[in-house]
Motif scaffolding. Structure first.
Motif, PDB file in Angstrom:
ATOM      1  N   ARG A  41       0.826  -1.205   0.000  1.00  0.00           N
ATOM      2  CA  ARG A  41       0.000   0.000   0.000  1.00  0.00           C
ATOM      3  C   ARG A  41       0.863   1.259   0.000  1.00  0.00           C
ATOM      4  O   ARG A  41       0.615   2.196  -0.752  1.00  0.00           O
ATOM      5  CB  ARG A  41      -0.909   0.003   1.227  1.00  0.00           C
ATOM      6  CG  ARG A  41      -1.888  -1.152   1.241  1.00  0.00           C
ATOM      7  CD  ARG A  41      -2.403  -1.379   2.636  1.00  0.00           C
ATOM      8  NE  ARG A  41      -1.297  -1.669   3.548  1.00  0.00           N
ATOM      9  CZ  ARG A  41      -1.407  -1.704   4.854  1.00  0.00           C
ATOM     10  NH1 ARG A  41      -2.545  -1.438   5.423  1.00  0.00           N
ATOM     11  NH2 ARG A  41      -0.378  -2.004   5.608  1.00  0.00           N
ATOM     12  N   SER A  42       1.886   1.245   0.876  1.00  0.00           N
ATOM     13  CA  SER A  42       2.767   2.410   0.921  1.00  0.00           C
ATOM     14  C   SER A  42       3.399   2.644  -0.430  1.00  0.00           C
ATOM     15  O   SER A  42       3.534   3.779  -0.888  1.00  0.00           O
ATOM     16  CB  SER A  42       3.872   2.190   1.943  1.00  0.00           C
ATOM     17  OG  SER A  42       3.314   1.959   3.194  1.00  0.00           O
ATOM     18  N   GLU A  43       3.796   1.565  -1.077  1.00  0.00           N
ATOM     19  CA  GLU A  43       4.447   1.690  -2.374  1.00  0.00           C
ATOM     20  C   GLU A  43       3.512   2.319  -3.391  1.00  0.00           C
ATOM     21  O   GLU A  43       3.923   3.126  -4.208  1.00  0.00           O
ATOM     22  CB  GLU A  43       4.917   0.319  -2.868  1.00  0.00           C
ATOM     23  CG  GLU A  43       6.188  -0.190  -2.211  1.00  0.00           C
ATOM     24  CD  GLU A  43       5.966  -0.695  -0.802  1.00  0.00           C
ATOM     25  OE1 GLU A  43       4.807  -0.690  -0.334  1.00  0.00           O
ATOM     26  OE2 GLU A  43       6.942  -1.091  -0.158  1.00  0.00           O
TER      27      GLU A  43
ATOM     28  N   PRO B  19       3.977  10.718   4.515  1.00  0.00           N
ATOM     29  CA  PRO B  19       4.550   9.386   4.412  1.00  0.00           C
ATOM     30  C   PRO B  19       4.397   8.566   5.687  1.00  0.00           C
ATOM     31  O   PRO B  19       4.018   9.077   6.738  1.00  0.00           O
ATOM     32  CB  PRO B  19       6.013   9.643   4.085  1.00  0.00           C
ATOM     33  CG  PRO B  19       6.289  11.021   4.525  1.00  0.00           C
ATOM     34  CD  PRO B  19       4.997  11.761   4.582  1.00  0.00           C
ATOM     35  N   GLU B  20       4.726   7.297   5.533  1.00  0.00           N
ATOM     36  CA  GLU B  20       4.488   6.338   6.588  1.00  0.00           C
ATOM     37  C   GLU B  20       5.496   6.465   7.731  1.00  0.00           C
ATOM     38  O   GLU B  20       5.129   6.451   8.888  1.00  0.00           O
ATOM     39  CB  GLU B  20       4.574   4.949   5.946  1.00  0.00           C
ATOM     40  CG  GLU B  20       4.494   3.804   6.907  1.00  0.00           C
ATOM     41  CD  GLU B  20       4.574   2.477   6.169  1.00  0.00           C
ATOM     42  OE1 GLU B  20       5.188   2.442   5.091  1.00  0.00           O
ATOM     43  OE2 GLU B  20       4.030   1.499   6.681  1.00  0.00           O
ATOM     44  N   GLU B  21       6.777   6.551   7.353  1.00  0.00           N
ATOM     45  CA  GLU B  21       7.807   6.526   8.384  1.00  0.00           C
ATOM     46  C   GLU B  21       8.158   7.950   8.766  1.00  0.00           C
ATOM     47  O   GLU B  21       8.846   8.638   8.043  1.00  0.00           O
ATOM     48  CB  GLU B  21       9.038   5.810   7.849  1.00  0.00           C
ATOM     49  CG  GLU B  21       8.661   4.532   7.136  1.00  0.00           C
ATOM     50  CD  GLU B  21       9.540   3.380   7.531  1.00  0.00           C
ATOM     51  OE1 GLU B  21      10.688   3.627   7.913  1.00  0.00           O
ATOM     52  OE2 GLU B  21       9.058   2.238   7.479  1.00  0.00           O
TER      53      GLU B  21
ATOM     54  N   LEU C 102      -2.568   9.960   2.456  1.00  0.00           N
ATOM     55  CA  LEU C 102      -2.223   9.815   3.870  1.00  0.00           C
ATOM     56  C   LEU C 102      -1.838   8.371   4.145  1.00  0.00           C
ATOM     57  O   LEU C 102      -2.638   7.462   3.939  1.00  0.00           O
ATOM     58  CB  LEU C 102      -3.418  10.195   4.749  1.00  0.00           C
ATOM     59  CG  LEU C 102      -3.914  11.632   4.638  1.00  0.00           C
ATOM     60  CD1 LEU C 102      -5.217  11.806   5.411  1.00  0.00           C
ATOM     61  CD2 LEU C 102      -2.857  12.587   5.162  1.00  0.00           C
ATOM     62  N   ASP C 103      -0.610   8.164   4.596  1.00  0.00           N
ATOM     63  CA  ASP C 103      -0.148   6.813   4.887  1.00  0.00           C
ATOM     64  C   ASP C 103      -0.072   6.638   6.400  1.00  0.00           C
ATOM     65  O   ASP C 103       0.784   7.229   7.054  1.00  0.00           O
ATOM     66  CB  ASP C 103       1.225   6.602   4.235  1.00  0.00           C
ATOM     67  CG  ASP C 103       1.567   5.130   4.113  1.00  0.00           C
ATOM     68  OD1 ASP C 103       0.837   4.306   4.683  1.00  0.00           O
ATOM     69  OD2 ASP C 103       2.570   4.816   3.461  1.00  0.00           O
ATOM     70  N   GLU C 104      -0.945   5.849   6.940  1.00  0.00           N
ATOM     71  CA  GLU C 104      -0.996   5.600   8.382  1.00  0.00           C
ATOM     72  C   GLU C 104      -0.972   6.907   9.179  1.00  0.00           C
ATOM     73  O   GLU C 104      -0.097   7.117   9.995  1.00  0.00           O
ATOM     74  CB  GLU C 104       0.196   4.738   8.818  1.00  0.00           C
ATOM     75  CG  GLU C 104       0.405   3.484   8.013  1.00  0.00           C
ATOM     76  CD  GLU C 104      -0.421   2.305   8.516  1.00  0.00           C
ATOM     77  OE1 GLU C 104      -1.266   2.538   9.409  1.00  0.00           O
ATOM     78  OE2 GLU C 104      -0.234   1.197   8.011  1.00  0.00           O
TER      79      GLU C 104
HETATM   80 MG   LIG Z   1       3.358   0.773   4.413  1.00  0.00          MG
END
Ligand SMILES: [Mg+2]
Ligand SMILES: Nc1ncnc2c1ncn2[C@@H]1O[C@H](COP(=O)(O)OP(=O)(O)OP(=O)(O)O)[C@@H](O)[C@H]1O
Ligand SMILES: Nc1ncnc2c1ncn2[C@@H]1O[C@H](COP(=O)(O)OP(=O)(O)OP(=O)(O)O)[C@@H](O)[C@H]1O
Ligand SMILES: [Mg+2]
Lengths: 326, 352, 495, 352
Positions: free
Chosen positions: C290-292, C332-334, C417-419
């Motif tokens: 999903r992130s990708e 982003p996620e991180e 929106l990632d997480e």
């Molecule tokens: Mg991810």
């Protein structure tokens, strides 16, 4: 569109009197290996340039010159690779004479005659012939000239400054020692002293600081005419004209200033890079088993010391030909 | 904050802005303290000459070139890079601007030549770093060798004296008793400060140094920006070359020796992290001045070179330790820094 | 632990916290973002030195001057920020500090074997002990961190938000391990913002607020959720998603159009479109890609095939600049590696993507910048409420708020929106949901990735389910239940 | 957990182990390729002399000192630090071991003296960095000045010749045609490799460079470890000093000039990140050899210094670009790394 200042003049300032008589005739081909410290300032660059141009004059000479380096370790390796390459004669200006003694011996032991230039090896076993200047006498002559001139001008308790070269080199110490000794003979001593790095920029920087510390000054000896450009600039920047200055080595630039006699520079003490040209000439003769034509000796002498003449306005014209472009 | 309101007001803005400036000040105050201390030492050892206007202006003039180079270096280091080629670029610019050919066009062309050469070298560095992905250390090390070699080739290793008196007269003059070089230094610093602290360009520079990936994902053109930052450093080298030529009335391939070390040292002692993302130009300025004053004290007191070296090392470390103690006394160090942190690079690492 | 006080410059992070943990129990620690939970457990781990208070361990008062001291006594900690060494292998990370070695020489084979055994116990035998940790996904790294805690044979295991990066099946897995541990008498301190987890595994609960214990040793299963939330927040909080039946926003034209997007080995043939005002959720397991997908849409990764167009204009593949110009934004996620500038202030972090909007002729307009970011942060309840605080000194959840705030401040038309709610407390989460809805109402197209399936279902209008890089379903959210989605992602069989 | 097998792997095991080793090889293979290319150029331009045993042993002996220094530097850089003082420590050790007083005790004491002086300086660096919290750049810059100054003072700036023939005879000898210096170099590399890759000490060094805070939380004594790493670097300088003295049969305060740049360049070109946490000694060895061979080719082909410099810069950048292309062709760059990354410092940033 971008060339250096005086392209014609720079290459071969002192090639006119290299080999005369029979020695001028081409002989058997000689490959000369040449190793010197990094050409990182004018004098050292002039040494390399002179060596190359001298070699070019002889149709029988091939010069194998290595990259100049200030790392003794590397210079040793370079000399070794010259030995490996099988040169006939070596001309070595060591960064540090003592450190390169071993490799000089190694060459001699391998049957390759070594011409040692300027900075001397530790033992004669390491060289066949040595040609170099006289750093101590350079200091002495500078000291004598300054002392005598001050006496002539009747200055009492003069303050005498010194802008030395790189302090960690033996040659700087010898020059300073000679300078001190000569002044002492006249009952004088060295006042403010700084050491620069043979570059115009360091000369300017250190002199600017020295001049700030010395509000009164009567004479200044600068060891080296390369940094001299900066020293003169610093004196001009400070707007000082209360003292005179003596240079060292003998660059064309300084000689011109001496001749013009408008600034602080009144004299310079020679330490001419012409010795590199002579060294190549000697190496060629060694390779061809010849002696110096004018001498009674059959062989090349083992040591030749050049003279550190004092160049002043009176005699400057005689010396313009050995001046080098710093 | 213990018993604040149910929801504490978001902006205790006044207080926090104050805090922020205080935190900044403490670092710089410590550093400035070291500078003052050195000046006092200079004054004690050489009371007649040290604090004269003459000596001050001499010191500042000497600081000018390395100061300007350090401004560019501060940009590069804040952006997370390093520039080892500054000294060589100064040499190349100084040589190029003083060739007979260039001099024949007069002072304006000389100045332009120096600026363009510097900028060009900087942009080459930048392009290699950002588009070629060669690490900055290697890129600028290569430029260090190449630019110096080119300078030697151009000059034939001869010192090229400036015959164009218009040039020297202008740059060696003083305005209201302040040397032109010092004014230039002040200008470069002022412009640098504004760019770094008041423009989006500066903010992006910090962002890239702080976290290049985050900057990229925020839509910043990291590659272009990085290339420009090296361009700025090169441009500063061009300006410094003009200053060196003005001071020594000559261009030489030996100019700018060791500028890289001096500039990096000034920047780092000024509190800029080598890992990027943090730093201040004021710190750099104080760092440059510290080294200049130190040098001046040494020479004026006629110290041997070897003693100078030994003392220099001790003083540098002492200065930094002193800064730390000041900072600690004020208890203003964020705890993240109390841990070992062998190198600032790693502080980036983590924490709760 | 009694009366623990910890001061940070400008903040009293802990102001007399008490915590009592018994052998064999799962003790849950609750509190808002910035309440001091992580600080407390770092004190327990020897990573911070308390300014006051005492720690009593099995009846005796002890001091823990360093992490070694705590580890020696059998206190192992999984920190909130994965404190792993990215450049070392999995096995090396697991045994870092207590290497399997003889006379100082490592025994890589032994370490590898033991690591493999631990990973198998964690249900992830497929992670190679030789893999470089930096190349694992966030979930994989969380597993390594877990393996490391287990490797210590600890009496007390502290887990600080271990499930923030995990999806539901991984969470089950973790809970199984925790149950095993407590059964053998090991105590566990467990921190999470997901209250339903606490119900499932917790025995007792301690709630802290603003560095103080406000309630100790509540029963984890009996205490009503609303009471816990009120204790944490000190006020009433509504945690609801958009009320069912509430008039959904009028959807506009298609804004974001993704066609046949593929990247080798990551995902294949992803096709969907988002209309103005629509919220599309991506559901799937960790590693589903999903992130990708989001990063590829944004241009941060270059697509191997397929196109992305915004408002009819096709974006240049692999170009973030082109996406940003078209008005796309990605949270982003991180947060640490991809989003935050740790050494810059909160304000500067928030406005990073909007520098052009807050500048005139290249000069920043600091007043406007400060005002706008402060008001957004206020809405998200970022604490401490100091817009000039360095992000490094914020608690994990508050850092996440800063990441999301960046894109709320930035006026973009398509928001990825990632997480966004990872590690964000219940109260702020509700506020975040409300903000997302508000944005959608103004015509922004939103794509949302979350590992919490209820969140995806509750927020989104439409849901895409991904499994191993394949799109399994594209349905309106109200036609799906959590069970459906779970079945799909696990089985791969479209229900 | 019923469906464990169904679940997409968090990471696929077999493939990744393979990948990992391949990825490592590719970097080094690219680098080794550059080395081979240079050797081929040497062979083509100087067919008679380049690959002779004589020339090889000359090159290796020349590489010995800088190689040993680079081993220590690799440790420091992997641990996230930097050591600018290596050249000066070599100078100080070489001077100290060759004073008349030291020489009077015989060769063994001379060797011990060099090692102890090197180790001592290194530990001082280490203590200042880890316990004094002075950033490595500044600490070692200060040591660079101080150690050189002390060396000048000790030697009175005179080159001190070794009269102790036992010493020179031993270190200048060859065993089975291999010079003792080369054997020493090989030994230091082997020991360094084992320590770095096969001991807890080595793995912890990587850990500290990768994330100092995480290392501390794992129970590693980061401060002590960091201090020891600088000690190792100092010790290597001591060994290098012995080699230099053996080569030059003398100790001088001018020894080791620019070693810091050469060593850092070798380490960085060898693929070790300046930000720490990653790197390999094999890479460093190849890096050292590349520079040595380059020098040898230049010398043997009789190039002008200025051209050499220009060429050197171009070749360095070319080598790195070539490496990149090789690596890219193999398509092994992880996605996280496809970004601009203007400096490696930041890639370290952190994770989740
Ligand atoms: Mg991810
Ligand atoms: N290194 C630090 N320097 C300064 N303040 C800090 C530091 N670490 C934490 N704080 C402050 O201490 C307080 C407590 O932080 P902590 O990380 O313990 O919160 P938390 O309860 O774990 O929150 P979250 O749920 O968001 O993880 C916060 O106000 C935070 O800003
Ligand atoms: N840096 C990397 N190098 C190699 N493989 C990676 C890397 N990052 C991620 N992967 C792999 O790519 C796949 C998808 O990654 P990721 O976990 O980010 O997917 P996701 O669906 O976004 O899951 P998450 O719920 O964690 O966001 C996984 O198989 C993962 O292992
Ligand atoms: Mg926390």
């Amino acid at each position: 569109g971008c060339t250096s200042n005086e392209p014609e003049q720079q290459n071969n300032p002192q090639q006119q009197n290299l080999a005369q008589g029979d020695n001028a005739q081409p002989g058997q081909p000689v490959t000369i290996g040449f190793s010197a410290p990094a050409a990182d300032h004018g004098w050292m660059a002039a040494m390399t340039i002179n060596a190359r141009s001298a070699a070019e004059q002889f149709s029988d000479v091939t010069l194998n010159a290595t990259e100049g380096t200030n790392d003794v370790n590397q210079q040793i390796a370079q000399v070794e690779s010259l030995i490996n390459a099988g040169v006939d004669v070596l001309v070595i200006l060591p960064f540090d004479g003592k450190a390169l003694t071993q490799v000089g011996r190694q060459a001699m032991d391998a049957g390759i005659p070594v011409v040692n230039v300027d900075r001397v090896f530790d033992t004669p076993l390491a060289y066949r012939a040595w040609i170099g200047g006289d750093n101590y006498r350079m200091g002495v002559n500078a000291g004598n000239y300054i002392a005598e001139r001050l006496q002539r001008e009747n200055v009492n308790n003069p303050v005498i400054g010194e802008v030395a070269g790189i302090d960690s080199l033996p040659l700087t110490q010898e020059r300073s020692q000679g300078f001190r000794d000569a002044l002492q003979r006249h009952g004088l001593s060295v006042g403010p002293r700084v050491s620069a790095e043979f570059t115009p920029e360091s000369g300017e920087r250190q002199t600017a600081n020295l001049l700030q510390g010395a509000q009164t000054l009567h004479a200044l000896w600068n060891h080296d005419d390369d940094q001299g450009v900066g020293v003169v600039a610093a004196i001009e920047n400070a707007g000082r004209n209360d003292f005179f200055m003596v240079g060292g080595a003998g660059s064309t630039n300084m000689m011109n200033l001496i001749k013009a006699d408008s600034g602080p520079v009144k004299a310079t003490v020679l330490y001419s890079p012409s010795m590199a040209s002579s060294a190549i000439a000697m190496a060629r003769l060694l390779g061809q088993n010849k002696g110096l034509g004018d001498l009674a000796e059959h062989e090349i002498p083992s040591e030749i010391t050049t003279y550190s003449a004092v160049v002043t306005r009176e005699n400057v014209d005689n010396y313009m030909d050995v001046g080098f472009d710093s | 904050m213990t018993k604040a309101l149910d929801r504490p007001p978001v902006r205790s803005a006044g207080v926090s802005a104050l805090r922020r400036s205080v935190r900044f000040d403490v670092r710089l105050v410590g550093l400035a303290g070291v500078l003052v201390l050195l000046c006092v030492i200079g004054l004690i050892t050489r009371p007649e000459t040290f604090l004269t206007q003459d000596n001050l202006s001499t010191m500042l003039r000497l600081a000018a070139a390395i100061g300007v180079v350090s401004v560019g270096m501060t940009f590069v280091i804040i952006a997370g890079g390093i520039d080892l080629s500054v000294g060589s670029i100064v040499a190349l610019s100084s040589v190029w601007m003083t060739t007979l050919a260039t001099q024949s066009y007069g002072p304006v062309v000389m100045v332009l030549c120096a600026l363009l050469v510097g900028l060009g070298c900087g942009l080459i560095n930048g392009a290699l770093v950002s588009y070629g992905k060669v690490v900055p250390f290697i890129t600028t090390l290569a430029m260090m060798a190449s630019a110096r070699g080119l300078a030697e080739r151009l000059s034939g290793r001869q010192t090229q004296v400036v015959t164009e008196t218009g040039f020297t007269d202008f740059f060696r003059a003083s305005v209201l008793g302040i040397p032109v070089l010092v004014i230039m230094l002040a200008l470069v610093f002022a412009v640098g400060w504004i760019v770094l602290n008041r423009t989006t360009f500066g903010r992006r520079t910090y962002a890239i140094g702080g976290n290049a990936e985050a900057a990229r994902l925020s839509g910043i053109n990291v590659k272009l920006h990085t290339a420009l930052v090296y361009g700025i450093s090169g441009l500063c080298c061009g300006i410094a070359a003009i200053m060196v030529v003005a001071r020594t009335t000559s261009g030489a391939s030996t100019n700018g020796l060791f500028y890289e070390l001096d500039a990096i040292a000034a920047v780092v002692i000024g509190g800029t992290l080598l890992s990027g993302g943090r730093g201040s130009l004021i710190g750099t300025l104080i760092g440059v001045l510290i080294f200049t004053v130190l040098n001046s004290i040494f020479t004026q007191n006629n110290l041997d070179t070897d003693i100078q070296n030994i003392a220099k090392g001790a003083i540098i470390v002492g200065a930094v330790l002193l800064q730390h103690t000041t900072a600690r006394r004020r208890k203003r160090k964020p705890p993240a820094r109390t841990d070992p942190d062998p190198q600032p690079t790693n502080t980036n690492g983590s924490q709760s | 632990m009694r009366g623990i006080v910890k001061l940070f410059p400008g903040v009293r992070a802990l102001d007399g916290v008490d915590l009592e943990v018994r052998a064999g129990e799962v003790h849950c620690l609750l509190g808002q973002n910035g309440a001091g939970k992580s600080t407390l457990i770092k004190t327990l781990a020897g990573a911070h030195q308390p300014d006051a208070g005492e720690i009593v361990w099995r009846g005796e008062a002890i001091t823990l001057p360093s992490p070694v001291a705590a580890l020696k006594r059998g206190i192992a900690t999984m920190y909130q920020e994965l404190d792993l060494i990215p450049s070392l292998s999995v096995a090396e990370n697991v045994f870092l500090g207590h290497e399997r070695a003889r006379f100082g020489f490592t025994r890589p084979a032994a370490a590898r074997a033991e690591t493999a055994a631990l990973l198998e116990r964690l249900g992830h035998a497929e992670i190679s002990p030789d893999e470089e940790v930096g190349r694992l996904s966030a979930a994989g790294q969380q597993l390594v961190s877990m393996a490391r805690a287990l490797a210590h044979d600890a009496r007390l295991i502290v887990a600080d938000e271990p499930t923030a990066a995990l999806a539901s099946d991984e969470v089950d897995n973790l809970f199984r391990i925790i149950a095993e541990l407590t059964a053998s008498g090991v105590a566990v301190v467990y921190i999470s913002h997901r209250l339903e987890e606490i119900r499932r595994i917790g025995h007792r609960v301690t709630v802290i607020k603003d560095g103080r214990t406000v309630a100790a040793n509540l029963d984890a299963r009996e205490s009503p959720t609303s009471d816990l939330v009120d204790l944490m927040a000190g006020r009433k909080v509504q945690t609801a998603f958009r009320e069912v039946g509430e008039a959904t926003v009028e959807l506009g034209d298609v804004l974001l159009d993704v066609r046949g997007l593929s990247r080798d080995g990551e995902f294949r043939d992803v096709t969907f479109s988002v209309r103005a005002g629509e919220i599309v959720g991506l559901a799937g397991l960790v590693g589903a890609g999903r992130s990708e997908v989001l990063e590829t849409i944004f241009g941060a990764r270059k697509a191997d095939a397929g196109t992305v167009s915004v408002d009819g204009r096709t974006l240049r593949p692999g170009s973030v600049a082109s996406a940003v110009k078209a008005g796309v934004g990605l949270a982003p996620e991180e947060r640490k590696s991809q989003a935050l500038l740790l050494d810059m202030s909160v304000t500067h972090n928030v406005t990073l993507a909007s520098l052009d909007e807050y500048s005139r002729l290249g000069f920043s307009q600091r007043g406007r910048e400060t005002r706008d970011s402060a008001s957004t942060l206020d809405r998200l309840d970022l604490r401490p409420a100091d817009p000039w605080r360095l992000v490094r000194t914020l608690s994990g959840g508050n850092q996440q708020k800063a990441v999301v705030a960046r894109w709320l401040v930035h006026g973009c038309r398509v928001l990825l929106l990632d997480e966004p709610t990872r590690g964000v407390d219940v109260g702020a989460r509700a506020e975040l949901y409300r903000l997302i809805h508000e944005l959608a109402a103004t015509g922004v197209a939103i794509v949302l990735v979350s590992s919490e399936i209820p969140e995806v279902l509750g927020l989104a209008d439409r849901v895409l389910v991904l499994r191993e890089g394949d799109v399994l379903a594209d349905r309106p959210a109200n036609e799906l239940t959590e069970g459906d989605v779970l079945d799909m992602v696990m089985e791969g069989s479209a229900a």
